[in-house]
Enzyme design. Sequence first.
Site, PDB file in Angstrom:
ATOM      1  CE  LYS A 100      -3.956  -0.260   2.290  1.00  0.00           C
ATOM      2  NZ  LYS A 100      -4.942  -0.308   3.371  1.00  0.00           N
TER       3      LYS A 100
ATOM      4  CE  LYS B 184      -7.026  -4.212   0.467  1.00  0.00           C
ATOM      5  NZ  LYS B 184      -6.089  -3.846   1.565  1.00  0.00           N
TER       6      LYS B 184
HETATM    7  O1  LIG Z   1      -6.112  -3.018   4.593  1.00  0.00           O
HETATM    8  C1  LIG Z   1      -5.880  -2.624   5.737  1.00  0.00           C
HETATM    9  C2  LIG Z   1      -5.444  -1.258   6.051  1.00  0.00           C
HETATM   10  O2  LIG Z   1      -4.118  -1.046   5.754  1.00  0.00           O
HETATM   11  C3  LIG Z   1      -5.850  -0.821   7.391  1.00  0.00           C
HETATM   12  O3  LIG Z   1      -5.045   0.208   7.891  1.00  0.00           O
HETATM   13  P1  LIG Z   1      -5.375   0.792   9.331  1.00  0.00           P
HETATM   14  O4  LIG Z   1      -5.444  -0.390  10.279  1.00  0.00           O
HETATM   15  O5  LIG Z   1      -4.251   1.704   9.660  1.00  0.00           O
HETATM   16  O6  LIG Z   1      -6.685   1.470   9.207  1.00  0.00           O
END
Ligand SMILES: O=C[C@H](O)COP(=O)(O)O
EC number: 4.2.3.153
Length: 251
Positions: free
Chosen positions: A29, A87
């Site tokens: 990500k 995703k």
């Molecule tokens: O897909 C999951 C996300 O990266 C969630 O990130 P977070 O736990 O910081 O909201």
Amino acid sequence: MLLLISPDSVEEALDCAKAAEYLDIVDVKKPDEGSLGANFPWVIREIRDAVPAAKPVSATVGDVPYKPGTVAQAALGAVVSGATYIKVGLYGCTTPDQGIEVMRAVVRAVKDHRPEALVVASGYADAHRVGCVNPLALPDIAARSGADAAMLDTAIKDGTRLFDHVPPDLCAEFVRLAHASGLLAALAGSVKQADLAPLTRIGTDIVGVRGAVCEGGDRNAGRIRPHLVAAFRAEMDRQAREHSATLPVVG
Ligand SMILES: O=C[C@H](O)COP(=O)(O)O
């Protein structure tokens, strides 16, 4: 329940690799480009090479606009780069029909290249704050487009959490709808250890986490730490044991 962790770089993915026994999916990500911000193809490839081959690599295609062609091409880029979970955050889709159109294009682009790859249609628990499609529409969008999983995350990372926007009983309905269509149900959104009991109870298949396993609980300034991943996993396993102890014995 599977644990999906989202590193933002090769360095963080190496920390995930140190904690590989505690996690199930490494999700590439770029948080500074949004909740489901897309990273560079070469980063996906390097991360694929850096984590154990047995661990699937997921990649986010972005908080995407309602542009099926653009998004399909981006999704192909992610799967060509080595991700096997793709995703898509349907940020720019305001109706289920728009979501289905985008996801059908993604499913075709991904599966033509790699039929066994899993496509995840993601919506946002706080959709009401950003004007996109209703979170409970996601299972139907995923099912009607041929995707493999329906997911919720939060669009705005301001400290509010999944259950602040979609309470556990509605998340349970989300999971029920996904399962009724033969889909996996994935939930995320600043999830903390305290959320694991309800997530387990409602039958969530995949929990997605970043902030909770970063130092200081800070998904932006903090880095993923292997001991925090291990602690999160320990709590998941504890909840799974407690939950199975409450189930009636059959037979
Ligand atoms: O897909 C999951 C996300 O990266 C969630 O990130 P977070 O736990 O910081 O909201």
